[in-house]
Design an enzyme around this catalytic site. Structure first.
Site, short mmCIF file in Angstrom:
data_model
loop_
_atom_site.label_atom_id
_atom_site.label_comp_id
_atom_site.label_asym_id
_atom_site.label_seq_id
_atom_site.Cartn_x
_atom_site.Cartn_y
_atom_site.Cartn_z
N ARG A 69 0.84 -1.22 0.00
CA ARG A 69 0.00 0.00 0.00
C ARG A 69 0.86 1.26 0.00
NH1 ARG A 69 -3.76 -0.61 4.74
NH2 ARG A 69 -4.68 1.31 3.98
N GLN A 100 -10.02 10.00 7.84
CA GLN A 100 -9.76 8.63 8.30
C GLN A 100 -8.60 8.04 7.48
OE1 GLN A 100 -13.86 6.50 8.79
NE2 GLN A 100 -14.19 8.26 7.47
N HIS A 118 -7.01 7.93 11.99
CA HIS A 118 -6.53 6.54 11.94
C HIS A 118 -5.03 6.42 11.69
CE1 HIS A 118 -10.91 5.08 11.01
NE2 HIS A 118 -10.72 5.33 12.30
N CYS A 126 7.97 1.27 17.64
CA CYS A 126 8.30 0.00 18.28
C CYS A 126 7.20 -0.36 19.28
CB CYS A 126 9.64 0.13 19.00
SG CYS A 126 9.97 -1.23 20.13
N CYS A 146 13.32 -2.90 16.31
CA CYS A 146 13.88 -1.75 17.03
C CYS A 146 15.23 -2.12 17.64
CB CYS A 146 12.90 -1.40 18.15
SG CYS A 146 13.40 -0.06 19.21
N THR A 186 -16.77 8.38 2.36
CA THR A 186 -16.65 7.41 3.44
C THR A 186 -17.96 6.62 3.56
OG1 THR A 186 -16.33 7.06 5.82
CG2 THR A 186 -17.26 9.20 5.17
N ASN A 211 -20.62 11.44 -2.28
CA ASN A 211 -20.26 10.02 -2.38
C ASN A 211 -20.80 9.50 -3.71
OD1 ASN A 211 -20.08 7.05 -1.83
ND2 ASN A 211 -19.70 7.72 0.27
C1 BJW Z 1 -16.32 7.52 -3.40
C2 BJW Z 1 -15.52 7.46 -4.56
C3 BJW Z 1 -15.31 8.67 -5.27
C4 BJW Z 1 -15.63 5.47 -3.69
N1 BJW Z 1 -15.88 9.81 -4.83
N2 BJW Z 1 -16.87 8.65 -3.00
C5 BJW Z 1 -19.96 -3.25 16.27
C6 BJW Z 1 -20.70 -2.09 16.15
C7 BJW Z 1 -20.09 -0.85 16.20
C8 BJW Z 1 -18.71 -0.74 16.35
C9 BJW Z 1 -17.98 -1.88 16.47
C10 BJW Z 1 -18.59 -3.13 16.43
N3 BJW Z 1 -17.63 -4.06 16.54
C11 BJW Z 1 -16.42 -3.44 16.63
C12 BJW Z 1 -16.62 -2.11 16.60
C13 BJW Z 1 -15.61 -1.06 16.69
C14 BJW Z 1 -14.86 -0.91 15.39
C15 BJW Z 1 -15.87 -0.67 14.26
O1 BJW Z 1 -16.32 0.43 14.02
N4 BJW Z 1 -16.25 -1.73 13.56
C16 BJW Z 1 -17.28 -1.67 12.53
C17 BJW Z 1 -16.65 -1.78 11.16
C18 BJW Z 1 -18.25 -2.78 12.82
N5 BJW Z 1 -14.00 0.24 15.57
C19 BJW Z 1 -12.78 0.14 16.09
O2 BJW Z 1 -12.31 -0.94 16.44
C20 BJW Z 1 -12.04 1.44 16.31
N6 BJW Z 1 -11.58 1.53 17.65
C21 BJW Z 1 -12.38 1.51 18.70
O3 BJW Z 1 -13.57 1.38 18.61
O4 BJW Z 1 -11.73 1.68 19.88
C22 BJW Z 1 -12.46 1.53 21.10
C23 BJW Z 1 -12.14 0.18 21.68
C24 BJW Z 1 -10.89 -0.04 22.19
C25 BJW Z 1 -10.59 -1.27 22.78
C26 BJW Z 1 -11.55 -2.27 22.77
C27 BJW Z 1 -12.80 -2.05 22.21
C28 BJW Z 1 -13.09 -0.79 21.66
C29 BJW Z 1 -10.82 1.52 15.40
C30 BJW Z 1 -11.18 1.52 13.98
C31 BJW Z 1 -9.91 1.47 13.14
C32 BJW Z 1 -10.21 1.38 11.65
N7 BJW Z 1 -9.02 1.07 10.96
C33 BJW Z 1 -9.00 1.04 9.50
C34 BJW Z 1 -7.59 0.64 9.03
C35 BJW Z 1 -6.65 1.84 9.26
C36 BJW Z 1 -5.27 1.58 8.82
C37 BJW Z 1 -5.13 1.25 7.37
O5 BJW Z 1 -5.59 1.99 6.49
O6 BJW Z 1 -4.58 0.22 7.11
O7 BJW Z 1 -9.35 2.33 8.98
S1 BJW Z 1 -10.26 -0.02 8.80
C38 BJW Z 1 -10.65 1.04 7.45
O8 BJW Z 1 -12.00 1.54 7.57
C39 BJW Z 1 -9.72 2.25 7.59
C40 BJW Z 1 -10.64 3.37 7.22
O9 BJW Z 1 -10.14 4.60 7.71
C41 BJW Z 1 -11.95 2.96 7.82
C42 BJW Z 1 -13.15 3.64 7.22
O10 BJW Z 1 -13.29 3.32 5.86
P1 BJW Z 1 -13.73 4.45 4.83
O11 BJW Z 1 -12.71 5.49 4.75
O12 BJW Z 1 -15.11 4.88 5.11
O13 BJW Z 1 -13.63 3.66 3.44
P2 BJW Z 1 -14.69 2.63 2.79
O14 BJW Z 1 -13.93 1.81 1.82
O15 BJW Z 1 -15.50 1.92 3.80
O16 BJW Z 1 -15.71 3.57 1.99
C43 BJW Z 1 -15.32 4.27 0.83
C44 BJW Z 1 -16.48 5.13 0.39
O17 BJW Z 1 -16.06 5.94 -0.69
C45 BJW Z 1 -17.70 4.33 -0.10
O18 BJW Z 1 -18.86 4.84 0.53
C46 BJW Z 1 -17.72 4.60 -1.62
O19 BJW Z 1 -19.03 4.63 -2.13
C47 BJW Z 1 -17.05 5.96 -1.68
N8 BJW Z 1 -16.37 6.29 -2.95
N9 BJW Z 1 -15.09 6.20 -4.79
C48 BJW Z 1 -16.65 9.80 -3.76
N10 BJW Z 1 -14.55 8.72 -6.44
ZN ZN Z 2 12.01 -0.50 20.95
#
Ligand code: BJW
Ligand code: ZN
Length: 247
Positions: A69, A100, A118, A126, A146, A186, A211
């Site tokens: 990536r 994000q 994010h 590390c 590290c 998003t 979107n």
């Molecule tokens: C266009 C287009 C164009 C395309 N023009 N538009 C159950 C219910 C609720 C919550 C949870 C649950 N179970 C677990 C959770 C919590 C979880 C969560 O939300 N899960 C759900 C998915 C179910 N969240 C977490 O775990 C977060 N932390 C947390 O809650 O901490 C508290 C906690 C701590 C300890 C214990 C328990 C709780 C952390 C979330 C981290 C997300 N990480 C990622 C990876 C980041 C690193 C990396 O990139 O590698 O972040 S996952 C991924 O999704 C990434 C993104 O930032 C994130 C959001 O995605 P995004 O940006 O919306 O992209 P897409 O692909 O989903 O959408 C793209 C959009 O673009 C689409 O709508 C298209 O239509 C559109 N599009 N082309 C305009 N040209």
């Molecule tokens: Zn270290």
């Protein structure tokens, strides 16, 4: 581009605006999204890549994914959507980008006030002593290590991990204090980030969605524009320029 009158009225009055962005804004720069038609999660399982346990089980595989990536992101350039958001800084008192994305494209486009919910793919740390490594890493043993012997990981937020508090609190504050809140590219399914849309709504902001398709938050948006952000956002810049020229 035909914008509705209520949107144009808000645009002409607004002083503080927020752009809450996701992977879709970078799609036109050639960076794949996570969900949707060509999304990464159609082919790969997030639970095997984007969480800490997966990293500990197979750090080499997770690093291969991030290096792949990284190479795509390094080749990518900010697109017309990122540039339009940066240009908004010339037309409003306060423009905040709450992203994000980990790809740095808002910064490279010239946006100044950016909150990264994010993390950032350019940074690594590390897991043992928390030392940061932002330059070239040594992958000769498969996984960078590290000086202390701990594994180095990318500074991004995986599932089950807390968001960087200063960035999230900054995002909440911006959502609470803005006149208009744009939700761009998003799916708005990942929390707590997606909760900012509701925070802005409850605080009285005018919510605008950009979107290619409807999302989980479409029903609470005051205006929705469906199409590529690289086309719609430059049209918003033109609209605000027209408004300012008339006044
Ligand atoms: C266009 C287009 C164009 C395309 N023009 N538009 C159950 C219910 C609720 C919550 C949870 C649950 N179970 C677990 C959770 C919590 C979880 C969560 O939300 N899960 C759900 C998915 C179910 N969240 C977490 O775990 C977060 N932390 C947390 O809650 O901490 C508290 C906690 C701590 C300890 C214990 C328990 C709780 C952390 C979330 C981290 C997300 N990480 C990622 C990876 C980041 C690193 C990396 O990139 O590698 O972040 S996952 C991924 O999704 C990434 C993104 O930032 C994130 C959001 O995605 P995004 O940006 O919306 O992209 P897409 O692909 O989903 O959408 C793209 C959009 O673009 C689409 O709508 C298209 O239509 C559109 N599009 N082309 C305009 N040209
Ligand atoms: Zn270290």
């Amino acid at each position: 581009m035909n914008f509705d009158q209520s949107f144009l009225n808000q645009l002409s009055e607004a002083k503080r605006i927020v752009f809450f962005t996701g992977a879709g804004i970078s799609a036109e720069s050639g960076i794949p999204t996570f969900r949707g038609k060509d999304g990464i999660w159609n082919k790969l399982r997030p639970e095997e890549l984007a969480n800490f346990d997966a990293f500990m089980r197979n750090p080499k595989m997770v690093w291969e994914w991030y290096n792949h990536r990284k190479s795509i992101i390094h080749e990518a350039k900010p697109n017309k959507g990122h540039l339009a958001i940066a240009e908004m800084q010339n037309h409003f008192d306060e423009v905040t980008v709450v992203t994000q994305n980990i790809d740095n494209l808002h910064r490279r486009a010239g946006s100044k006030n950016i909150l990264e919910l994010h993390g950032n793919i350019e940074r690594n740390f590390c897991i043992k002593c928390k030392t940061f490594y932002n330059e070239e890493l040594d992958f000769s043993d498969g996984v960078p290590e590290c000086k202390c012997g701990g594994l180095i990981r990318p500074d991004v937020v995986w599932f089950g991990e807390y968001l960087p508090q200063d960035q999230f609190l900054g995002g909440e504050k911006a959502a609470q204090n803005c006149d208009m809140f744009f939700v761009v590219g998003t799916s708005a399914v990942v929390y707590p980030a997606a909760g900012l849309v509701y925070t802005a709504k409850q605080s009285g902001a005018f919510i605008v969605e950009v979107n290619i398709e409807e999302t989980d938050v479409s029903t609470i948006c005051n205006s929705s524009y469906f199409g590529e952000s690289g086309k719609i956002l430059p049209a918003v810049v033109e609209a605000i320029k027209n408004i300012r020229n008339k006044n």
